[in-house]
Design a protein around this motif. Structure first.
Motif, PDB file in Angstrom:
ATOM      1  N   VAL A   1      75.893 -18.872  -5.357  1.00 26.40           N
ATOM      2  CA  VAL A   1      74.374 -18.932  -5.926  1.00 26.40           C
ATOM      3  C   VAL A   1      74.048 -17.550  -6.288  1.00 26.40           C
ATOM      4  N   LEU A   2      74.346 -16.680  -5.365  1.00 23.91           N
ATOM      5  CA  LEU A   2      74.073 -15.247  -5.875  1.00 23.91           C
ATOM      6  C   LEU A   2      74.506 -14.773  -7.066  1.00 23.91           C
ATOM      7  N   ALA A   3      75.981 -15.306  -7.226  1.00 21.78           N
ATOM      8  CA  ALA A   3      76.380 -15.024  -8.676  1.00 21.78           C
ATOM      9  C   ALA A   3      75.610 -15.553  -9.829  1.00 21.78           C
ATOM     10  N   TYR A   4      75.158 -16.872  -9.525  1.00 26.75           N
ATOM     11  CA  TYR A   4      74.314 -17.531 -10.211  1.00 26.75           C
ATOM     12  C   TYR A   4      73.147 -17.018 -10.779  1.00 26.75           C
ATOM     13  N   VAL A   5      72.310 -16.251  -9.643  1.00 30.62           N
ATOM     14  CA  VAL A   5      71.083 -15.892  -9.904  1.00 30.62           C
ATOM     15  C   VAL A   5      71.347 -14.562 -10.977  1.00 30.62           C
ATOM     16  N   ILE A   6      72.260 -13.859 -10.709  1.00 28.32           N
ATOM     17  CA  ILE A   6      72.535 -12.645 -11.494  1.00 28.32           C
ATOM     18  C   ILE A   6      72.987 -13.197 -13.050  1.00 28.32           C
ATOM     19  N   ALA A   7      73.798 -14.320 -13.264  1.00 26.76           N
ATOM     20  CA  ALA A   7      73.772 -14.886 -14.585  1.00 26.76           C
ATOM     21  C   ALA A   7      72.452 -15.245 -15.056  1.00 26.76           C
ATOM     22  N   VAL A   8      71.803 -15.924 -14.543  1.00 27.98           N
ATOM     23  CA  VAL A   8      70.488 -16.230 -14.845  1.00 27.98           C
ATOM     24  C   VAL A   8      69.632 -15.366 -15.562  1.00 27.98           C
TER      25      VAL A   8
ATOM     26  N   SER B   1      56.458 -16.289 -15.253  1.00 23.96           N
ATOM     27  CA  SER B   1      57.198 -16.555 -13.766  1.00 23.96           C
ATOM     28  C   SER B   1      56.539 -17.549 -13.051  1.00 23.96           C
ATOM     29  N   VAL B   2      55.317 -17.990 -13.617  1.00 19.41           N
ATOM     30  CA  VAL B   2      54.820 -19.348 -13.013  1.00 19.41           C
ATOM     31  C   VAL B   2      55.446 -20.375 -13.257  1.00 19.41           C
ATOM     32  N   LEU B   3      56.009 -20.462 -14.448  1.00 21.05           N
ATOM     33  CA  LEU B   3      56.995 -21.606 -15.010  1.00 21.05           C
ATOM     34  C   LEU B   3      58.098 -21.865 -13.870  1.00 21.05           C
ATOM     35  N   THR B   4      58.790 -20.633 -13.731  1.00 20.74           N
ATOM     36  CA  THR B   4      59.980 -20.615 -12.806  1.00 20.74           C
ATOM     37  C   THR B   4      59.609 -20.950 -11.640  1.00 20.74           C
ATOM     38  N   LEU B   5      58.505 -20.383 -10.906  1.00 24.91           N
ATOM     39  CA  LEU B   5      58.316 -20.742  -9.545  1.00 24.91           C
ATOM     40  C   LEU B   5      57.768 -22.022  -9.405  1.00 24.91           C
ATOM     41  N   CYS B   6      57.098 -22.551 -10.143  1.00 23.37           N
ATOM     42  CA  CYS B   6      56.910 -24.234 -10.064  1.00 23.37           C
ATOM     43  C   CYS B   6      58.145 -24.735 -10.225  1.00 23.37           C
ATOM     44  N   GLY B   7      58.912 -24.560 -10.883  1.00 22.71           N
ATOM     45  CA  GLY B   7      60.270 -25.291 -11.004  1.00 22.71           C
ATOM     46  C   GLY B   7      61.187 -25.145  -9.751  1.00 22.71           C
ATOM     47  N   MET B   8      60.935 -24.269  -9.023  1.00 20.03           N
ATOM     48  CA  MET B   8      61.470 -24.034  -7.825  1.00 20.03           C
ATOM     49  C   MET B   8      60.950 -24.878  -6.499  1.00 20.03           C
ATOM     50  N   VAL B   9      59.526 -25.355  -6.920  1.00 19.31           N
ATOM     51  CA  VAL B   9      59.016 -26.196  -5.932  1.00 19.31           C
ATOM     52  C   VAL B   9      59.332 -27.616  -6.548  1.00 19.31           C
ATOM     53  N   CYS B  10      59.365 -27.777  -7.765  1.00 18.52           N
ATOM     54  CA  CYS B  10      59.771 -29.123  -8.288  1.00 18.52           C
ATOM     55  C   CYS B  10      61.089 -29.511  -8.103  1.00 18.52           C
ATOM     56  N   GLY B  11      62.009 -28.603  -7.943  1.00 15.39           N
ATOM     57  CA  GLY B  11      63.624 -28.837  -7.799  1.00 15.39           C
ATOM     58  C   GLY B  11      64.022 -29.831  -6.502  1.00 15.39           C
TER      59      GLY B  11
ATOM     60  N   GLN C   1      70.036 -29.489  -6.601  1.00 16.98           N
ATOM     61  CA  GLN C   1      68.544 -28.572  -7.080  1.00 16.98           C
ATOM     62  C   GLN C   1      68.361 -27.427  -6.452  1.00 16.98           C
ATOM     63  N   LEU C   2      68.873 -27.245  -5.257  1.00 18.67           N
ATOM     64  CA  LEU C   2      68.663 -25.984  -4.682  1.00 18.67           C
ATOM     65  C   LEU C   2      69.457 -24.625  -5.298  1.00 18.67           C
ATOM     66  N   THR C   3      70.544 -25.154  -5.845  1.00 18.05           N
ATOM     67  CA  THR C   3      71.434 -24.221  -6.626  1.00 18.05           C
ATOM     68  C   THR C   3      70.466 -23.899  -7.885  1.00 18.05           C
ATOM     69  N   GLY C   4      70.117 -24.791  -8.376  1.00 21.71           N
ATOM     70  CA  GLY C   4      69.344 -24.430  -9.783  1.00 21.71           C
ATOM     71  C   GLY C   4      67.901 -23.777  -9.375  1.00 21.71           C
ATOM     72  N   LEU C   5      67.428 -24.175  -8.305  1.00 16.94           N
ATOM     73  CA  LEU C   5      66.144 -23.466  -7.753  1.00 16.94           C
ATOM     74  C   LEU C   5      66.337 -22.055  -7.534  1.00 16.94           C
ATOM     75  N   ILE C   6      67.221 -21.729  -6.680  1.00 16.77           N
ATOM     76  CA  ILE C   6      67.356 -20.231  -6.421  1.00 16.77           C
ATOM     77  C   ILE C   6      67.932 -19.497  -7.357  1.00 16.77           C
ATOM     78  N   GLY C   7      68.749 -20.240  -8.358  1.00 19.89           N
ATOM     79  CA  GLY C   7      69.204 -19.489  -9.409  1.00 19.89           C
ATOM     80  C   GLY C   7      67.952 -19.007 -10.372  1.00 19.89           C
ATOM     81  N   GLN C   8      66.940 -19.725 -10.431  1.00 19.06           N
ATOM     82  CA  GLN C   8      65.579 -19.100 -11.062  1.00 19.06           C
ATOM     83  C   GLN C   8      64.915 -18.074 -10.649  1.00 19.06           C
ATOM     84  N   LEU C   9      65.516 -17.533  -9.483  1.00 17.76           N
ATOM     85  CA  LEU C   9      65.127 -16.133  -9.088  1.00 17.76           C
ATOM     86  C   LEU C   9      65.444 -14.808 -10.047  1.00 17.76           C
ATOM     87  N   GLY C  10      66.640 -15.304 -10.878  1.00 18.10           N
ATOM     88  CA  GLY C  10      67.134 -14.633 -12.018  1.00 18.10           C
ATOM     89  C   GLY C  10      66.204 -14.591 -13.077  1.00 18.10           C
ATOM     90  N   ALA C  11      65.506 -15.737 -13.260  1.00 15.41           N
ATOM     91  CA  ALA C  11      64.585 -15.784 -14.374  1.00 15.41           C
ATOM     92  C   ALA C  11      63.262 -14.990 -14.019  1.00 15.41           C
TER      93      ALA C  11
END
Length: 405
Positions: free
Chosen positions: A15-22, A249-259, A136-146
């Motif tokens: 997941v950390l590698a995915y964060v950097i990829a995003v 950033s709001v878009l990304t943070l809300c996505g992390m809640v929705c995931g 979903q958690l994978t996608g959620l945490i990956g959005q930290l890269g966004a």
């Protein structure tokens, strides 16, 4: 160390590698105005950069899926991180369109290897009942890269300039390579399960249901985050760049809640997953209609509503991967995931390209031009919804025809 602890360590590393990829993937979005000036391109040129990045990403999904099934996740993640670091290095010194294209192409190539590899780790190391939430958690945490590619990257560009900012991004890719080599362990699948994967995965209607799910739900938010959201908010809606960055950033943070919520619902009510998908498509179209039909510039609360609705796009698209898992055995899960992911990014690439082309044909980046440009999303939503309904009917018919056990 228990198998569960190993699974969590391996997943966390992936997941950390995915964060950097995003972060790499979306770094062009907030740098689009600076990129236009540095590379000497207009709206069509910016679309070309983003489109080629996504074209490479989408085109590699099926081959990468097959390779992940054959070589394992670790090798593919290491190669992907190294290629993305090289892409950022090229982009840091790019002074024209061709070097810019080369840099973004490398980033798309490395990015293509990342998410599928992490999803395979989830499928191999976690039980099926936990799979929807873990994806979903994978996608959620990956959005930290966004998030890192929004306000912090904007600040870095202003404070340090183009080359130091993207050199820092390249260094981040090098950190990912070292981390993956040091921590991740992965086994290769048996050869017996490799050869029939692609044909069988495509023949499965559930795979195509996942593909159209991913395509219809992902494309709007992807186009907004990857390229056109920031120029739309700044040049079309007249927002301050910092405010636009906060909205991204709001878009990304809300996505992390929705995931996690959508992941729980998909696991708890699998027969209603397509209904969730159609709700995401409908609310997205409705929110865009409110913004595009607003007389003059939309007020801030309407734009906030738009980004909150768009936040469900990413989690909604993850349901497509759950379809891939449901209807395919583990031996071809990488291939099926590649088909699903490729469909989503082909749709995103198409929307990005059509927006840029419409802006150029409209003769500028004013509000009216953006209205026409973002209207190109409606046919994509319609086609996606129709195909989701079509393949939902086919898969339900096939499931009903199976003998009960």
């Amino acid at each position: 160390m228990t198998p569960r602890s190993k699974a969590m360590i391996f997943w966390t590393t992936g997941v950390l590698a995915y964060v950097i990829a995003v972060f790499h993937r979306q770094s062009l979005g907030v740098a689009s105005i600076e990129a236009a000036a540095r590379l000497g391109v207009g709206a069509a040129g910016l679309s070309l950069l983003a489109m080629l990045q996504l074209l490479v990403y989408a085109g590699m999904q099926v081959p990468v899926g097959v390779l992940v099934d054959r070589l394992g996740s670790k090798r593919m993640l290491v190669i992907g991180a190294a290629v993305m670091a090289c892409g950022e290095l090229v982009f840091a010194f790019a002074g024209g369109l061709l070097p810019g294209v080369a840099g973004r192409t490398l980033i798309g190539c490395g990015d293509a290897m990342t998410f599928i590899s992490v999803i395979r780790l989830v499928n191999l190391h976690f039980p099926a009942r936990r799979n929807p939430v873990m994806v979903q958690l994978t996608g959620l945490i990956g959005q930290l890269g966004a998030i890192a590619s929004a306000v912090p990257l904007i600040h870095s560009l202003r404070a340090y300039g183009w080359t130091p900012t993207f050199l820092g991004a390249a260094l981040l890719g090098g950190v990912a390579v070292v981390l993956l080599l040091a921590v991740l362990r992965d086994s290769r699948p048996h050869h017996a399960a490799e050869r029939p994967g692609l044909k069988a995965a495509w023949a499965e209607p559930g795979t195509r249901l996942g593909m159209w799910t991913h395509a219809a739900t992902q494309c709007s938010a992807a186009a907004f985050l990857l390229l056109w959201g920031y120029p739309f908010l700044v040049q079309g809606q007249g927002l301050d760049p910092s405010t636009a960055g906060v909205l991204l950033s709001v878009l990304t943070l809300c996505g992390m809640v929705c995931g996690p919520l959508l992941g729980y619902l998909a696991g708890r009510f699998p027969f209603h997953r397509s209904r969730m998908v159609l709700i995401v498509i409908g609310t997205t179209a409705g929110a865009w209609t409110a913004v595009l039909a607003w007389p003059g510039r939309a007020p801030l609360w309407v734009l906030v509503l738009l980004v909150v609705v768009l936040a469900a796009n990413g989690p909604g698209s993850m349901i497509g991967f759950d379809y891939a898992r449901t209807f395919n055995p583990a031996a071809r899960i990488g291939t099926a995931t590649g088909i699903v992911n490729g469909g989503g990014f082909v749709a995103s690439m198409s929307v990005i390209a059509m927006i840029g082309l419409t802006l150029d044909l409209s003769g500028g980046t004013g509000l009216d031009a953006f209205r026409w440009a973002f209207a190109v999303q409606y046919p994509v939503w319609l086609l996606g919804a129709v195909q989701v309904l079509r393949y939902r009917t086919i898969t339900r018919r096939l499931l009903a025809a199976q003998p009960s056990t």
